[in-house]
Scaffold this active site. Structure first.
Site, PDB file in Angstrom:
ATOM      1  N   HIS A 236       0.855  -1.190   0.000  1.00 12.54           N
ATOM      2  CA  HIS A 236       0.000   0.000   0.000  1.00 12.54           C
ATOM      3  C   HIS A 236       0.883   1.229   0.000  1.00 12.54           C
ATOM      4  O   HIS A 236       1.957   1.210   0.610  1.00 12.54           O
ATOM      5  CB  HIS A 236      -0.914   0.004   1.244  1.00 12.54           C
ATOM      6  CG  HIS A 236      -2.079   0.920   1.099  1.00 12.54           C
ATOM      7  ND1 HIS A 236      -1.997   2.259   1.398  1.00 12.54           N
ATOM      8  CD2 HIS A 236      -3.340   0.695   0.663  1.00 12.54           C
ATOM      9  CE1 HIS A 236      -3.175   2.820   1.158  1.00 12.54           C
ATOM     10  NE2 HIS A 236      -4.013   1.897   0.705  1.00 12.54           N
ATOM     11  N   GLU A 291      -7.827  -5.171  -0.478  1.00 10.50           N
ATOM     12  CA  GLU A 291      -8.346  -5.897  -1.638  1.00 10.50           C
ATOM     13  C   GLU A 291      -8.262  -7.413  -1.478  1.00 10.50           C
ATOM     14  O   GLU A 291      -9.019  -8.140  -2.106  1.00 10.50           O
ATOM     15  CB  GLU A 291      -7.580  -5.498  -2.906  1.00 10.50           C
ATOM     16  CG  GLU A 291      -7.648  -4.043  -3.231  1.00 10.50           C
ATOM     17  CD  GLU A 291      -9.002  -3.611  -3.726  1.00 10.50           C
ATOM     18  OE1 GLU A 291      -9.982  -4.349  -3.524  1.00 10.50           O
ATOM     19  OE2 GLU A 291      -9.085  -2.529  -4.303  1.00 10.50           O
TER      20      GLU A 291
HETATM   21  N1  ACO Z   1       4.117  -7.519  -4.615  1.00  9.51           N
HETATM   22  C1  ACO Z   1       5.448  -7.550  -4.806  1.00  9.51           C
HETATM   23  N2  ACO Z   1       6.256  -6.496  -4.627  1.00  9.51           N
HETATM   24  C2  ACO Z   1       5.690  -5.352  -4.236  1.00  9.51           C
HETATM   25  C3  ACO Z   1       4.302  -5.241  -3.995  1.00  9.51           C
HETATM   26  C4  ACO Z   1       3.510  -6.387  -4.205  1.00  9.51           C
HETATM   27  N3  ACO Z   1       2.197  -6.370  -4.018  1.00  9.51           N
HETATM   28  N4  ACO Z   1       4.023  -3.982  -3.623  1.00  9.51           N
HETATM   29  C5  ACO Z   1       5.189  -3.319  -3.622  1.00  9.51           C
HETATM   30  N5  ACO Z   1       6.176  -4.150  -3.992  1.00  9.51           N
HETATM   31  C6  ACO Z   1       7.593  -3.829  -4.105  1.00  9.51           C
HETATM   32  C7  ACO Z   1       7.851  -3.003  -5.367  1.00  9.51           C
HETATM   33  O1  ACO Z   1       8.117  -3.839  -6.481  1.00  9.51           O
HETATM   34  C8  ACO Z   1       9.044  -2.182  -4.990  1.00  9.51           C
HETATM   35  O2  ACO Z   1      10.198  -2.942  -5.127  1.00  9.51           O
HETATM   36  P1  ACO Z   1      11.524  -2.331  -5.827  1.00  9.51           P
HETATM   37  O3  ACO Z   1      11.884  -1.161  -4.966  1.00  9.51           O
HETATM   38  O4  ACO Z   1      12.474  -3.466  -5.773  1.00  9.51           O
HETATM   39  O5  ACO Z   1      11.081  -1.933  -7.197  1.00  9.51           O
HETATM   40  C9  ACO Z   1       8.830  -1.938  -3.477  1.00  9.51           C
HETATM   41  O6  ACO Z   1       7.968  -2.983  -3.027  1.00  9.51           O
HETATM   42  C10 ACO Z   1       8.182  -0.627  -3.205  1.00  9.51           C
HETATM   43  O7  ACO Z   1       7.031  -0.522  -3.967  1.00  9.51           O
HETATM   44  P2  ACO Z   1       6.406   0.851  -4.469  1.00  9.51           P
HETATM   45  O8  ACO Z   1       6.158   0.748  -5.928  1.00  9.51           O
HETATM   46  O9  ACO Z   1       7.177   2.041  -3.990  1.00  9.51           O
HETATM   47  O10 ACO Z   1       5.046   0.858  -3.701  1.00  9.51           O
HETATM   48  P3  ACO Z   1       3.898   1.838  -4.052  1.00  9.51           P
HETATM   49  O11 ACO Z   1       3.629   2.585  -2.810  1.00  9.51           O
HETATM   50  O12 ACO Z   1       4.101   2.631  -5.253  1.00  9.51           O
HETATM   51  O13 ACO Z   1       2.779   0.792  -4.419  1.00  9.51           O
HETATM   52  C11 ACO Z   1       0.843  -0.425  -4.633  1.00  9.51           C
HETATM   53  C12 ACO Z   1       1.618   0.605  -3.792  1.00  9.51           C
HETATM   54  C13 ACO Z   1       0.612   0.115  -6.065  1.00  9.51           C
HETATM   55  C14 ACO Z   1      -0.511  -0.671  -3.976  1.00  9.51           C
HETATM   56  C15 ACO Z   1       1.689  -1.736  -4.705  1.00  9.51           C
HETATM   57  O14 ACO Z   1       1.933  -2.222  -3.404  1.00  9.51           O
HETATM   58  C16 ACO Z   1       1.026  -2.793  -5.573  1.00  9.51           C
HETATM   59  O15 ACO Z   1       1.176  -2.758  -6.810  1.00  9.51           O
HETATM   60  N6  ACO Z   1       0.270  -3.768  -4.938  1.00  9.51           N
HETATM   61  C17 ACO Z   1      -0.424  -4.783  -5.693  1.00  9.51           C
HETATM   62  C18 ACO Z   1      -1.738  -4.238  -6.264  1.00  9.51           C
HETATM   63  C19 ACO Z   1      -2.784  -4.041  -5.180  1.00  9.51           C
HETATM   64  O16 ACO Z   1      -3.003  -4.874  -4.315  1.00  9.51           O
HETATM   65  N7  ACO Z   1      -3.485  -2.881  -5.273  1.00  9.51           N
HETATM   66  C20 ACO Z   1      -4.548  -2.502  -4.330  1.00  9.51           C
HETATM   67  C21 ACO Z   1      -4.095  -1.405  -3.416  1.00  9.51           C
HETATM   68  S1  ACO Z   1      -5.338  -0.985  -2.235  1.00  9.51           S
HETATM   69  C22 ACO Z   1      -6.411   0.017  -3.057  1.00  9.51           C
HETATM   70  O17 ACO Z   1      -6.090   0.705  -3.988  1.00  9.51           O
HETATM   71  C23 ACO Z   1      -7.834   0.058  -2.661  1.00  9.51           C
END
Ligand code: ACO
Length: 343
Positions: A236, A291
């Site tokens: 998140h 989610e």
């Molecule tokens: N699975 C694997 N790796 C992840 C995940 C995940 N679900 N979430 C973050 N990471 C990793 C990223 O790849 C990144 O790694 P890196 O630095 O090696 O590239 C690191 O963790 C940091 O991630 P960010 O991109 O900075 O996290 P951000 O805050 O932008 O992302 C997000 C948040 C988009 C929700 C992300 O966690 C994600 O894509 N999750 C999966 C989709 C999801 O469940 N969405 C629903 C969110 S809740 C809602 O909107 C109601």
């Protein structure tokens, strides 16, 4: 043109762009409040019908029931989020612009949308709660009271979450003076993406894939991470602790699913995913987000997979409408800048 400019970080991470009295997300400790009341208390106190006017106006009001319109039997777009946007576009013409009509629209939409996507099916009990009517329309069955309560609790928990991406879009629309249905349609478009409200479909795909080799959920998850994929339902932008809605929805799900193998599969998948994410990202706590158990609850309720995102949107309409109203009264056009950089 302002005399001084500064450049915000990508994704506007950490940037405060407005004030709101609607909700507060404390990502470090995993706390969420609506109008100052903890989400755990809100979900015990309100039904969706009472939450909507309270959230939007700050007062308890009897609206005299939801409002809906007969919609044409035209073929609505096949993709459900597009159908939801189309229903809103259709309604825009003549929807009154006052706050009580706004609340009545939020409470009427599940029935209007449910009828549009179920080919005009009818739910003939006008006194039934809106969650019961929606479930009857989209599943074709009379729901049990437990099912109705579960969907109602889900909508209350999905209603509001401060300045997430879709709410920001609705506020931008409201700042231009856009009328409510089209402002809500902007929110639907933004919510449709897989990084936001499109995640439940990804969660269900993941669980189904793991269901085909249930003995080793970790192998499936590891292969996805090795391929650079994100695990849907985890991580998140704001929460660094468990999302309180994920915890509350897990309890709702356990009540619904009981000892069903599906419930065990979800629990084992969550455990394995959290272990692997902690291993891969020791620098950044990646917890279960709303989610993951939302998808599990909606599946247990018999809501077709493609209807998960619009079902989420129908709950979030409450928060979008509250933000639309808050921004309307602020009345300042939101218009940031972009630096021109030729390629
Ligand atoms: N699975 C694997 N790796 C992840 C995940 C995940 N679900 N979430 C973050 N990471 C990793 C990223 O790849 C990144 O790694 P890196 O630095 O090696 O590239 C690191 O963790 C940091 O991630 P960010 O991109 O900075 O996290 P951000 O805050 O932008 O992302 C997000 C948040 C988009 C929700 C992300 O966690 C994600 O894509 N999750 C999966 C989709 C999801 O469940 N969405 C629903 C969110 S809740 C809602 O909107 C109601």
């Amino acid at each position: 043109m302002p005399t001084q400019t500064w450049t915000a970080p990508p994704g506007l991470e950490g940037v405060v762009v407005t004030e709101t009295a609607l909700s507060d997300v404390d990502g470090a400790t995993g706390r969420l409040t609506y109008r100052g009341r903890p989400i755990e208390e809100v979900v015990q106190t309100f039904r969706f019908e009472t939450l909507v006017p309270w959230l939007v106006t700050g007062t308890m009001r009897d609206l005299g029931g939801p409002a809906w319109r007969e919609l044409p039997d035209r073929p609505w777009p096949a993709r459900p989020m597009a159908a939801l946007a189309a229903v809103l576009l259709h309604l825009d013409d003549a929807w009154p612009d006052d706050v009580e009509s706004a609340c009545r629209l939020v409470l009427g939409l599940p029935v209007m949308f449910g009828r549009a996507v179920s080919g005009g099916r009818r739910c003939d009990d006008p006194d039934a709660p809106v969650a019961a009517r929606y479930l009857a329309l989209v599943t074709g069955r009379t729901p049990t009271p437990t099912h109705v309560r579960a969907l109602d609790a889900y909508w209350v928990m999905a209603a509001e979450h401060s300045l997430n991406a879709s709410t920001f879009a609705v506020r931008v629309a409201a700042s231009t003076g856009a009328r409510l249905p089209l402002a809500l349609a902007a929110g639907v478009g933004v919510l449709s993406g897989p990084r936001h409200g499109g995640a439940p479909e990804g969660v269900l795909t993941l669980l189904e894939e793991i269901g085909r080799q249930p003995d080793d959920p970790e192998a499936v998850l590891r292969a996805k991470l090795d391929a650079g994929e994100r695990l849907m339902g985890f991580g998140h932008r704001v929460y660094r602790a468990v999302d309180p809605r994920a915890r509350a929805l897990r309890a709702v799900f356990e009540q619904l699913a009981g000892e069903d193998p599906w419930a065990r599969l979800a629990a084992r998948t969550e455990e394995a995913a959290l272990r692997l994410l902690a291993e891969r990202h020791p620098e950044r706590p990646l917890a279960t987000n709303v989610e993951f158990y939302a998808a599990a609850v909606l599946k247990a309720l018999g809501i077709p997979r493609a209807l998960c995102p619009p079902t989420f949107a129908l709950g979030r309409m409450a928060g979008w409408t509250a933000h639309w109203w808050e921004e309307r009264r602020r009345g300042r056009l939101i218009r940031p800048l972009a630096r021109y950089r030729p390629v």
